[in-house]
Design an enzyme around this catalytic site. Structure first.
Site, PDB file in Angstrom:
ATOM      1  CE1 TYR A 119       7.802   5.291   0.821  1.00 11.80           C
ATOM      2  CE2 TYR A 119       7.294   3.453   2.278  1.00 11.80           C
ATOM      3  CZ  TYR A 119       8.222   4.252   1.629  1.00 11.80           C
ATOM      4  OH  TYR A 119       9.561   4.004   1.776  1.00 11.80           O
ATOM      5  CB  SER A 120      -0.111   5.545  -2.104  1.00 15.14           C
ATOM      6  OG  SER A 120       0.316   4.208  -2.228  1.00 15.14           O
ATOM      7  CD  GLU A 121      -3.339   3.276  -0.147  1.00 19.31           C
ATOM      8  OE1 GLU A 121      -4.422   3.717  -0.564  1.00 19.31           O
ATOM      9  OE2 GLU A 121      -2.394   2.944  -0.903  1.00 19.31           O
ATOM     10  CB  THR A 122       1.287   3.162   6.335  1.00 20.96           C
ATOM     11  OG1 THR A 122       2.314   3.938   5.696  1.00 20.96           O
ATOM     12  CG2 THR A 122       1.913   2.355   7.456  1.00 20.96           C
ATOM     13  CG  HIS A 159       0.478  -0.959  -2.512  1.00 16.88           C
ATOM     14  ND1 HIS A 159      -0.522  -0.030  -2.395  1.00 16.88           N
ATOM     15  CD2 HIS A 159       1.562  -0.424  -1.891  1.00 16.88           C
ATOM     16  CE1 HIS A 159      -0.060   1.024  -1.748  1.00 16.88           C
ATOM     17  NE2 HIS A 159       1.204   0.820  -1.425  1.00 16.88           N
TER      18      HIS A 159
END
Length: 318
Positions: free
Chosen positions: A77-80, A109
């Site tokens: 994902y774009s961030e964790t 997010h």
């Protein structure tokens, strides 16, 4: 980001408790590398088929930077987000964020997703996250059976972008100056990290975005921008926007909902003098990717901090 950041320091650091919080064992809890448990949520939506997916690791105290980066890359994902220290009784947590390529100072997010995960475990109320960008307070509450979270950003600010910054970006986007909305000038806006804000006149132009990934990646690394926040204003007498956020420095083409950019955009609107009374801005993002998301941004003319509200829901097991 141009480089990885370090974990925050504080004169009153979080204690490292003897026992880590138990990870929820549910269909929404999926194993990451080396059996690290990763919760997966979609933020800024009430529908798991929409919004922006984020990974959440609630017990990351034993993970070093390389392991966290590897988990984020595996999740994809774009961030964790990683909870690296916690004081559950005080509802205070240290939080770090990794994209598949690098650590980022702040991610909206993933903050919303983490707050919803913690509120689902421990009950709603206020949470305090200690992040590399500073302290972020998040209020959580129940709304029709779902947890809604509102983050309060670090003080936001914004300044005009230089022509030498804007022109190469326009070439990478395959846009021209004539495509831009003259009422919303290019700025570099900050609310935890920097975002170049460009407003385009045509909704069709925004929908047809097709940019040079490598060229934009190089420009963003050079200037330290986390995303390029591309917006279209629905009408001159309204503060409702469509947005798209290319994120090549994170290793993904585009982010379907970018809470950090939304907070910075609130500071941008305030800097332009468009906020003369407390108001709520609606940002619709991700619809051109097939993952529509709704971000609600509250801005006060006398408060540099910006509030961003959204829901998050667990993703089904893959």
């Amino acid at each position: 980001m141009t480089s990885q950041t370090t974990s925050p320091t504080s004169s009153n650091p979080l204690p490292h408790t003897a026992e880590s919080p138990d990870i929820l064992q549910s269909p929404d809890t999926l194993p990451g590398p080396d059996s690290i448990e990763v919760l997966r949520y979609s933020a800024f939506t009430a529908d798991p088929a929409r919004g922006n997916p984020a990974g959440v690791v609630l017990d990351a105290e034993g993970l070093d930077d390389a392991r966290m980066l590897a988990v984020a890359a595996e999740v994809g994902y774009s961030e964790t987000a990683f909870v690296t220290a916690h004081d559950t009784a005080a509802r205070r947590y240290r939080l770090r964020y990794f994209s598949p390529r690098a650590e980022v100072a702040f991610c909206g997010h993933a903050t919303i997703a983490t707050a919803v995960a913690l509120a689902s475990r421990n009950g709603t109320g206020e949470l305090l996250f200690e992040t590399p960008a500073g302290e972020i307070r998040v209020g959580t509450s129940l709304d029709d059976g779902l947890v809604r979270a509102t983050l309060t950003s670090v003080p936001a600010h914004s300044h005009p972008a230089r022509d030498t910054q804007v022109e190469p970006v326009l070439r990478a986007l395959r846009w021209s100056r004539d495509d831009l909305d003259t009422g919303l000038p290019p700025h570099v806006a900050f609310a935890g990290n920097d975002h170049l804000v460009l407003a385009v006149r045509s909704r069709e132009q925004l929908a047809a975005l097709d940019y040079d990934f490598d060229a934009l990646h190089a420009l963003m690394r050079r200037h330290g921008w986390t995303t390029v926040h591309l917006v279209h204003r629905e009408a001159a007498d309204r503060l409702d926007f469509h947005a798209r956020d290319p994120f090549p420095v994170g290793g993904v083409v585009e982010d379907p909902a970018t809470g950090a950019a939304a907070a910075a955009f609130g500071g941008y609107l305030r800097a332009l003098g468009l906020v003369t009374e407390p108001l709520r801005v609606h940002i619709r993002q991700g619809e051109d990717m097939g993952r529509p998301s709704d971000l609600y941004v509250d801005v006060h003319p006398d408060d540099p901090q910006v509030r961003v509200t959204g829901q998050a829901v667990p993703l089904p097991a893959q």
